[in-house]
Scaffold this active site. Structure first.
Site, PDB file in Angstrom:
ATOM      1  N   GLU A   1       0.800  -1.231   0.000  1.00 29.60           N
ATOM      2  CA  GLU A   1       0.000   0.000   0.000  1.00 29.60           C
ATOM      3  C   GLU A   1       0.838   1.290   0.000  1.00 29.60           C
ATOM      4  O   GLU A   1       0.327   2.357   0.338  1.00 29.60           O
ATOM      5  CB  GLU A   1      -0.978   0.018   1.188  1.00 29.60           C
ATOM      6  CG  GLU A   1      -1.865  -1.219   1.243  1.00 29.60           C
ATOM      7  CD  GLU A   1      -2.979  -1.132   2.284  1.00 29.60           C
ATOM      8  OE1 GLU A   1      -3.640  -0.081   2.364  1.00 29.60           O
ATOM      9  OE2 GLU A   1      -3.184  -2.117   3.007  1.00 29.60           O
TER      10      GLU A   1
ATOM     11  N   ASP B   1      -8.330   3.766   4.809  1.00 31.43           N
ATOM     12  CA  ASP B   1      -8.732   2.469   5.322  1.00 31.43           C
ATOM     13  C   ASP B   1      -9.314   1.652   4.165  1.00 31.43           C
ATOM     14  O   ASP B   1      -9.809   2.212   3.200  1.00 31.43           O
ATOM     15  CB  ASP B   1      -9.800   2.654   6.412  1.00 31.43           C
ATOM     16  CG  ASP B   1     -10.147   1.356   7.110  1.00 31.43           C
ATOM     17  OD1 ASP B   1      -9.522   1.079   8.142  1.00 31.43           O
ATOM     18  OD2 ASP B   1     -11.029   0.612   6.625  1.00 31.43           O
TER      19      ASP B   1
ATOM     20  N   PRO C   1      -9.912  -2.330  20.006  1.00 33.93           N
ATOM     21  CA  PRO C   1      -9.581  -2.123  18.590  1.00 33.93           C
ATOM     22  C   PRO C   1      -9.752  -3.435  17.826  1.00 33.93           C
ATOM     23  O   PRO C   1      -9.835  -4.490  18.450  1.00 33.93           O
ATOM     24  CB  PRO C   1      -8.102  -1.746  18.657  1.00 33.93           C
ATOM     25  CG  PRO C   1      -7.587  -2.472  19.856  1.00 33.93           C
ATOM     26  CD  PRO C   1      -8.723  -2.509  20.845  1.00 33.93           C
TER      27      PRO C   1
ATOM     28  N   TYR D   1      -7.424  -4.430  15.749  1.00 35.17           N
ATOM     29  CA  TYR D   1      -6.057  -4.954  15.703  1.00 35.17           C
ATOM     30  C   TYR D   1      -5.216  -4.221  16.734  1.00 35.17           C
ATOM     31  O   TYR D   1      -5.399  -3.017  16.950  1.00 35.17           O
ATOM     32  CB  TYR D   1      -5.442  -4.877  14.298  1.00 35.17           C
ATOM     33  CG  TYR D   1      -5.662  -3.569  13.576  1.00 35.17           C
ATOM     34  CD1 TYR D   1      -4.675  -2.593  13.545  1.00 35.17           C
ATOM     35  CD2 TYR D   1      -6.861  -3.305  12.919  1.00 35.17           C
ATOM     36  CE1 TYR D   1      -4.869  -1.399  12.887  1.00 35.17           C
ATOM     37  CE2 TYR D   1      -7.079  -2.101  12.256  1.00 35.17           C
ATOM     38  CZ  TYR D   1      -6.079  -1.159  12.254  1.00 35.17           C
ATOM     39  OH  TYR D   1      -6.278   0.030  11.601  1.00 35.17           O
TER      40      TYR D   1
ATOM     41  N   HIS E   1      -2.368  -2.750  17.354  1.00 32.98           N
ATOM     42  CA  HIS E   1      -1.250  -1.860  17.043  1.00 32.98           C
ATOM     43  C   HIS E   1      -1.889  -0.482  17.041  1.00 32.98           C
ATOM     44  O   HIS E   1      -2.900  -0.273  16.333  1.00 32.98           O
ATOM     45  CB  HIS E   1      -0.638  -2.187  15.676  1.00 32.98           C
ATOM     46  CG  HIS E   1       0.463  -1.235  15.286  1.00 32.98           C
ATOM     47  ND1 HIS E   1       1.801  -1.578  15.345  1.00 32.98           N
ATOM     48  CD2 HIS E   1       0.403   0.040  14.842  1.00 32.98           C
ATOM     49  CE1 HIS E   1       2.525  -0.530  14.956  1.00 32.98           C
ATOM     50  NE2 HIS E   1       1.701   0.460  14.649  1.00 32.98           N
ATOM     51  N   LEU E   2      -1.321   0.458  17.807  1.00 35.99           N
ATOM     52  CA  LEU E   2      -2.000   1.743  17.994  1.00 35.99           C
ATOM     53  C   LEU E   2      -2.322   2.432  16.667  1.00 35.99           C
ATOM     54  O   LEU E   2      -1.450   2.600  15.820  1.00 35.99           O
ATOM     55  CB  LEU E   2      -1.156   2.664  18.874  1.00 35.99           C
ATOM     56  CG  LEU E   2      -1.910   3.915  19.359  1.00 35.99           C
ATOM     57  CD1 LEU E   2      -3.010   3.531  20.337  1.00 35.99           C
ATOM     58  CD2 LEU E   2      -0.956   4.915  19.976  1.00 35.99           C
ATOM     59  N   HIS E   3      -3.583   2.803  16.505  1.00 33.41           N
ATOM     60  CA  HIS E   3      -4.006   3.520  15.296  1.00 33.41           C
ATOM     61  C   HIS E   3      -5.166   4.450  15.629  1.00 33.41           C
ATOM     62  O   HIS E   3      -5.886   4.235  16.597  1.00 33.41           O
ATOM     63  CB  HIS E   3      -4.389   2.530  14.186  1.00 33.41           C
ATOM     64  CG  HIS E   3      -5.515   1.602  14.555  1.00 33.41           C
ATOM     65  ND1 HIS E   3      -5.331   0.491  15.358  1.00 33.41           N
ATOM     66  CD2 HIS E   3      -6.826   1.622  14.251  1.00 33.41           C
ATOM     67  CE1 HIS E   3      -6.483  -0.128  15.521  1.00 33.41           C
ATOM     68  NE2 HIS E   3      -7.418   0.537  14.864  1.00 33.41           N
TER      69      HIS E   3
ATOM     70  N   HIS F   1      -8.518   6.639  13.915  1.00 37.75           N
ATOM     71  CA  HIS F   1      -9.440   6.721  12.777  1.00 37.75           C
ATOM     72  C   HIS F   1      -9.771   8.176  12.471  1.00 37.75           C
ATOM     73  O   HIS F   1     -10.037   8.951  13.386  1.00 37.75           O
ATOM     74  CB  HIS F   1     -10.742   5.979  13.091  1.00 37.75           C
ATOM     75  CG  HIS F   1     -10.535   4.552  13.493  1.00 37.75           C
ATOM     76  ND1 HIS F   1     -10.755   3.500  12.635  1.00 37.75           N
ATOM     77  CD2 HIS F   1     -10.097   4.005  14.650  1.00 37.75           C
ATOM     78  CE1 HIS F   1     -10.464   2.363  13.259  1.00 37.75           C
ATOM     79  NE2 HIS F   1     -10.067   2.631  14.486  1.00 37.75           N
TER      80      HIS F   1
HETATM   81  C1  DD3 Z   1      -9.058  -6.225   8.210  1.00 39.21           C
HETATM   82  C2  DD3 Z   1      -8.781  -4.720  10.160  1.00 39.21           C
HETATM   83  C3  DD3 Z   1      -8.125  -5.264   8.907  1.00 39.21           C
HETATM   84  C4  DD3 Z   1     -10.828  -7.974   7.003  1.00 39.21           C
HETATM   85  C5  DD3 Z   1     -10.647  -6.734   6.506  1.00 39.21           C
HETATM   86  C6  DD3 Z   1      -9.780  -5.846   7.101  1.00 39.21           C
HETATM   87  N1  DD3 Z   1      -6.796  -0.642   5.948  1.00 39.21           N
HETATM   88  C7  DD3 Z   1      -6.879  -4.213   7.090  1.00 39.21           C
HETATM   89  C8  DD3 Z   1      -5.223  -5.377   5.793  1.00 39.21           C
HETATM   90  C9  DD3 Z   1      -4.869  -4.211   5.141  1.00 39.21           C
HETATM   91  C10 DD3 Z   1      -6.556  -2.987   6.405  1.00 39.21           C
HETATM   92  C11 DD3 Z   1      -7.189  -1.727   6.645  1.00 39.21           C
HETATM   93  C12 DD3 Z   1      -9.234  -7.500   8.705  1.00 39.21           C
HETATM   94  C13 DD3 Z   1      -6.216  -5.382   6.753  1.00 39.21           C
HETATM   95 CL1  DD3 Z   1     -11.553  -6.229   5.123  1.00 39.21          CL
HETATM   96  C14 DD3 Z   1     -10.111  -8.376   8.102  1.00 39.21           C
HETATM   97  O1  DD3 Z   1      -7.850  -4.152   8.074  1.00 39.21           O
HETATM   98  C15 DD3 Z   1      -5.541  -3.014   5.429  1.00 39.21           C
HETATM   99  N2  DD3 Z   1      -5.180  -1.884   4.773  1.00 39.21           N
HETATM  100  N3  DD3 Z   1      -8.174  -1.552   7.520  1.00 39.21           N
HETATM  101  C16 DD3 Z   1      -5.815  -0.735   5.043  1.00 39.21           C
HETATM  102  N4  DD3 Z   1      -5.476   0.368   4.348  1.00 39.21           N
END
Ligand code: DD3
Length: 326
Positions: A174, A194, A260, A262, A264-266, A268
């Site tokens: 990305e 996102d 969250p 995931y 890892h600090l993020h 929105h």
């Molecule tokens: C995720 C939370 C995670 C399904 C889905 C998304 N933004 C991501 C990988 C790359 C991304 C995100 C888990 C996973 Cl659809 C399961 O989110 C990602 N890249 N939220 C971006 N830009």
């Protein structure tokens, strides 16, 4: 006024996508610049529909792709003002019914104006599959003690992968989508769209700021030591969004989730006009409130009771039940 601002913003989005596409539409390789790959979903074998919504025009499907578990998410994209004239001019209309002054039609749009946003997760884990099944949710009230005794051991034992986050931080994935980067190892972060946002219209703008620091899992880990990091994300994030998309801070909802999705600090950044999933009071913590709470009490987020929803099938819910907390 508002319409003029919208038009400028639409032009800005168009300009952004055409810089990579080498032409904004009409080429055969995917309408927005991405290469038209051999379809990985053509070999997808549907097992069951996990969730569907006629209102949201989405479908979440569980199945197999080359003998691997997979989840495919389909979502019809919004109609865009900047392609409206072309849509109305180049589509064919089939009359469905006519009654007095009322007519309904089926409009058949040209392929490049008729996209379906498609997300593929493969190989998908049990957790991915579960995530999209509709489930009842329950509120948990987690004290600081509960966090250390129940939640933290659970998230440590699970070792949820944040490899995709590291790929973004290391520019292995990305990299072309990055909107802004502050490379500082302590207060730095990366700002990018996102997954949920297709970047075609500003109404549902959704960006995430991912910290370079890898030692903060969530809101619970934050202390007054993190104030420079949080202030930096707020200031530079808002500035970058203003510059790139023309959206002022007063039109942005800037917040953290607890729990969250995931660890890892993020942070929105969503458009105030977009009712983003997870922006309700039971999960979202405004960044400005987080900053103020840490200013007032450096240990606010390690000591306070935090409330959040959990799905009935979430293992963490079971852990709270086992501890007699539900
Ligand atoms: C995720 C939370 C995670 C399904 C889905 C998304 N933004 C991501 C990988 C790359 C991304 C995100 C888990 C996973 Cl659809 C399961 O989110 C990602 N890249 N939220 C971006 N830009």
């Amino acid at each position: 006024m508002a319409a003029a601002a919208e038009e400028r913003a639409a032009k800005r989005l168009k300009a952004d996508s055409s810089t990579e596409a080498g032409g904004d539409d009409g080429d055969d390789g995917g309408a927005n610049g991405g290469p038209a790959l051999h379809s990985p979903v053509s070999g997808f074998k549907t097992e069951r529909v996990l969730r569907e919504s006629a209102r949201e025009k989405t479908m979440f499907i569980h199945g197999k792709m080359d003998d691997q578990e997979a989840v495919v998410i389909l979502e019809k994209t919004p109609i865009r003002q900047d392609t409206l004239a072309e849509l109305l001019k180049t589509s064919t209309l089939n009359l469905e019914m006519k009654n007095d002054i009322y007519c309904t039609y089926h409009l058949h749009a040209p392929a490049h104006l008729n996209e379906i946003k498609t997300t593929v997760i493969c190989p998908a884990t049990e957790k991915h599959v579960k995530k999209y099944l509709h489930q009842e949710t329950f509120l948990i009230e987690e004290s600081g003690e509960d966090y250390r005794a129940i939640t933290l051991p659970y998230i440590s034992s699970q070792s949820f992968s944040v490899q995709w986050v590291y790929n973004i931080l290391e520019k292995k994935a990305e990299a072309d989508r990055i909107v802004f980067e502050d490379p500082d190892p302590n207060v730095g972060f990366l700002l990018l769209p996102d997954f949920k946002w297709d970047q075609k219209q500003l109404d549902n703008m959704y960006l995430i700021a991912i910290t370079h620091r890898r030692d903060r899992k969530s809101l619970r880990d934050l202390t007054s030591e993190d104030l420079p990091l949080l202030r930096n994300i707020r200031e530079k994030g808002q500035e970058a969004i203003q510059k790139r998309y023309g959206i002022p801070p007063s039109k942005l909802r800037v917040y953290l989730h607890y729990q969250p999705s995931y660890y890892h600090l993020h942070v929105h950044f969503t458009s105030l006009d977009y009712d983003a999933p997870g922006c309700g009071v039971e999960r979202a913590h405004l960044l400005s409130d987080v900053i103020q709470n840490l200013q007032a009490d450096p240990r606010y987020y390690s000591s306070r009771t935090l409330t959040f929803p959990l799905r009935a099938d979430d293992t963490l819910l079971l852990k709270f039940k086992e501890a007699g907390k539900l």
